[in-house]
Design an enzyme around this catalytic site. Structure first.
Site: not given
Ligand code: 13P
Length: 256
Positions: A10-12, A98, A100, A170, A176, A217, A238-239
């Site tokens: 997930n590149w956000k 998600h 977020e 998650e 993050g 993470s 994510g990251g």
């Molecule tokens: P991180 O891997 O940056 O913690 O993010 C997880 C996430 O929200 C993937 O959708």
């Protein structure tokens, strides 16, 4: 029933189209496809077309996802993207609910459920996200909280459509933050989600075939232990998904 591991990046709100193409070329050098692991990238809308073009041109065995969508097919909804538009852009997966989106854009379970049913109607594969805050965990209400999100998110879903649904657990406190849930914590929740699905649809085979991912993470050095858990079928990353150098070790861990 064996479930194929799924690793989703997930590149956000990261990477331009050009940067996305560069990342895909980095992945192409390493990942030529696997019978045991499925890899999907979910770029921002503005990079989807370019990424789809690289995937096609290089015949990459990588799936394409979106990070969100609206539930209507067309109409006067300024700024929104519809399921039919995603299909036409060769997207097959869509991440929905998600944390977020829930936190910063006020999406609640009712909105998430509408989106999920719209995705299924349009033959997209939804990845339904759930996850508790630190407060909920400290109050020892995690399992009840997650159960509510799953029951609400999957409300009205036909049993025959469940083969298209993936769940992603998650925990918000792990996103993050570098604070990864222990494999045991993650497994406890993922096992509970499977139990809830079994209870909702009354068919063990449905629960047994549903893929449940962990996210929060995930990195190259913790992925293998997470993937070893019996009820965890991959990761939503994510990251670590926005550079080939950090995403490849996670794919490699899934392939081991
Ligand atoms: P991180 O891997 O940056 O913690 O993010 C997880 C996430 O929200 C993937 O959708």
């Amino acid at each position: 029933m064996s479930r194929k591991l799924l690793v989703v990046g997930n590149w956000k709100m990261n990477l331009t189209a050009a940067q996305g193409v560069q990342l895909m070329q980095g992945l192409d050098d390493f990942f030529r496809g696997s019978d045991n692991v499925e890899v999907v990238v979910a770029p921002p809308f503005t990079a989807i077309h370019s990424v789809a073009t690289v995937i096609d041109f290089d015949k990459m065995r990588i799936g394409l996802g979106a990070q969100n969508m609206y539930w209507e097919d067309v109409g006067a909804y300024t700024g929104e993207i519809s399921p039919t538009m995603l299909k036409a852009a060769r997207v097959n997966y869509v991440i929905l609910g998600h944390s977020e989106r829930r936190e910063y854009f006020d999406e609640d379970d009712v909105v998430v459920s509408k989106k999920l049913r719209a995705a299924l109607k349009n033959d997209l594969l939804p990845i339904l996200c759930c996850g508790e805050s630190l407060e909920v965990r400290e109050d020892e209400e995690t399992l009840e909280y997650i159960e509510e999100q799953i029951r609400a998110g999957l409300k009205g879903v036909n049993v025959t459509d469940m083969s298209k649904v993936t769940i992603a657990y998650e925990p918000i406190w792990a996103i993050g933050t570098g604070k990864v849930a222990t494999p045991r914590m993650a497994e406890e929740v993922c096992a509970h989600i499977r139990h809830v699905i079994d209870d909702m649809f009354g068919l063990e085979s449905v629960a047994a075939q549903t893929r449940i991912l962990y996210g929060g993470s995930v990195k190259g050095d913790n992925a293998e232990l997470i993937f070893a858990e019996p009820n965890i079928d991959g990761a939503l990353v994510g990251g670590a998904a926005i550079s080939a150098d950090s995403f490849i070790p996670i794919i490699a861990a899934a392939m081991r």
